[in-house]
Write a protein that holds these residues in place. Structure first.
Motif, short mmCIF file in Angstrom:
data_model
loop_
_atom_site.label_atom_id
_atom_site.label_comp_id
_atom_site.label_asym_id
_atom_site.label_seq_id
_atom_site.Cartn_x
_atom_site.Cartn_y
_atom_site.Cartn_z
N LEU A 5 -3.78 -8.91 -1.02
CA LEU A 5 -3.99 -7.71 -0.32
C LEU A 5 -4.84 -7.89 0.91
N VAL A 109 1.01 -6.67 6.42
CA VAL A 109 1.85 -5.77 5.66
C VAL A 109 3.19 -5.90 6.12
N GLY A 115 0.75 -7.47 0.47
CA GLY A 115 1.12 -6.51 -0.45
C GLY A 115 0.79 -5.14 -0.07
N ALA A 116 -0.56 -4.76 0.69
CA ALA A 116 -0.75 -3.56 0.86
C ALA A 116 -2.15 -3.60 1.60
N ARG A 200 5.64 5.20 -6.01
CA ARG A 200 4.60 4.39 -6.29
C ARG A 200 3.55 4.58 -7.32
N PHE A 295 4.15 1.51 4.17
CA PHE A 295 3.28 0.54 3.44
C PHE A 295 2.29 1.21 2.64
N VAL A 296 1.87 0.49 1.56
CA VAL A 296 0.54 1.24 0.51
C VAL A 296 -0.58 0.86 1.42
N ALA A 326 -4.04 -0.47 -5.12
CA ALA A 326 -3.24 -0.91 -4.13
C ALA A 326 -2.23 -1.96 -4.81
N SER A 330 1.92 -1.19 -4.76
CA SER A 330 2.63 -2.31 -4.27
C SER A 330 3.71 -2.97 -5.41
N GLN A 333 6.68 -0.40 -6.24
CA GLN A 333 7.83 -0.57 -5.10
C GLN A 333 8.68 -1.77 -4.76
N ALA A 334 7.89 -2.88 -5.47
CA ALA A 334 8.43 -4.14 -5.18
C ALA A 334 9.64 -4.37 -6.02
#
Length: 339
Positions: A5, A109, A115-116, A200, A295-296, A326, A330, A333-334
């Motif tokens: 992150l 990101v 990742g976030a 999410r 993005f997150v 976070a 992430s 949604q990955a």
């Protein structure tokens, strides 16, 4: 393997460095995901000394180096903007350092390196004096996410295990919030909230409860007509789209225990209508989430607290919650192979 992150510095003179240090110190007992700080390593060292914390830093050059370093060192990536401010005393370097950190986090990101984005608190008054033209973090992040000339509509979600709230209008005077409120804005805000709650947060069928604008939700038009002319039509449109929504409801009876069990998210008409209940019920573990972005992004739900910066009294609970959320968002949604 999950990506680290990207944690921004926030206002260097605020409690961002303090809570970052404390969060990293609790990484094992809190089972925190790996993160790296975008900021000035020397400022972190000074602040660690001020609060009596022994913390080894790893000055790294790439986000991908953060995961290996995180177990034994707080990873720090320089942004090229030094921060010389002392605790509680912003100086001429504060604004550039804070903004550079945010820009780099978004770039990392967007480029698939992180990742976030997790943001430490900024001091808007400090940024305004330096020429910052956005109402806050949320709007600035939306501009950074602009692609092909299209800027996404950001939606602020304040989330906690106790309560989740979305304000339809955000950082504007109350008189302007009333002027901005429209059926289209409510519908667009709710659509974004529902989409992100599904994608999410893993809520298959989010339940929304909409507040009224006026006391007692207008009392059948005797204390205002906005419920009839603006909010109720939005509810009808959302229901026609298959969204589970109720309202407009009197805000003063929406936040007790039994009421909260009937919805997943309360959609409120203006800033304080949403933030007062969640900060009352979940001040230490509420998280600020920006929905509607590609993005997150999460953030602690508190400010810079200049008065206690450098004292060692800052509570990292909200930052810890923001880091955990976070990582959860992430991961949700990955694609499976990236988890």
């Amino acid at each position: 393997m999950a990506k680290p992150l990207a944690l921004t510095s926030g206002e260097p003179a605020g409690i961002g460095p303090d809570i970052t240090i404390k969060a990293w110190q609790r990484r094992k007992q809190e089972a925190l995901p790996p993160f790296y700080l975008l900021g000035d390593a020397e400022l972190v060292r000074r602040r660690a000394g001020a609060i009596g914390a022994e913390i080894p830093l790893a000055e790294i050059g790439r986000p991908e180096d953060a995961v290996a370093a995180f177990a034994d060192h707080l990873p720090v990536i320089a942004t090229g903007h030094s921060a010389t401010a002392e605790a509680g005393l912003p100086d001429e370097t504060s604004a550039d350092a804070a903004l550079a950190s945010i820009r780099r986090a978004v770039a990392d990101v967007t480029n698939g390196k992180a990742g976030a984005v997790v943001t430490n608190p900024i001091a808007k008054a400090v940024l305004y004096r330096a020429g910052f033209r956005h109402p806050g973090h949320t709007e600035f992040l939306a501009e950074l996410a602009t692609e092909n000339g299209r800027t996404p509509q950001p939606v602020m979600l304040l989330w906690s295990p106790t309560l989740a709230v979305v304000p339809v209008t955000i950082h504007v005077p109350l008189s302007e919030a009333v002027a901005q409120l429209s059926t289209d804005l409510i519908v667009a805000t709710c659509r974004i909230a529902v989409r992100d709650l599904r994608q999410r947060f893993g809520i298959a069928r989010p339940r929304l409860a909409l507040t009224g604008l006026n006391p007692h939700a207008g009392e059948d038009g005797t204390i205002g007509n906005e419920e009839r002319t603006i909010i109720a039509p939005a509810v009808d449109m959302l229901r026609a789209e298959g969204i589970e929504v109720r309202g407009p409801l009197p805000a003063d009876t929406m936040f007790h225990d039994a009421a909260r069990r009937t919805y997943d998210c309360a959609v409120c008409m203006y800033h304080d209508q949403a933030l007062i209940p969640i900060k009352t019920l979940a001040f230490d573990d509420a998280v600020n989430v920006t929905l509607g972005l590609p993005f997150v992004r999460t953030s602690p739900d508190h400010g810079t607290a200049f008065d206690i910066a450098g004292s060692g009294r800052a509570n990292p609970a909200s930052l810890i919650a923001a880091l955990r959320l976070a990582a959860r968002m992430s991961a949700a949604q990955a694609p499976p192979e990236a988890r």
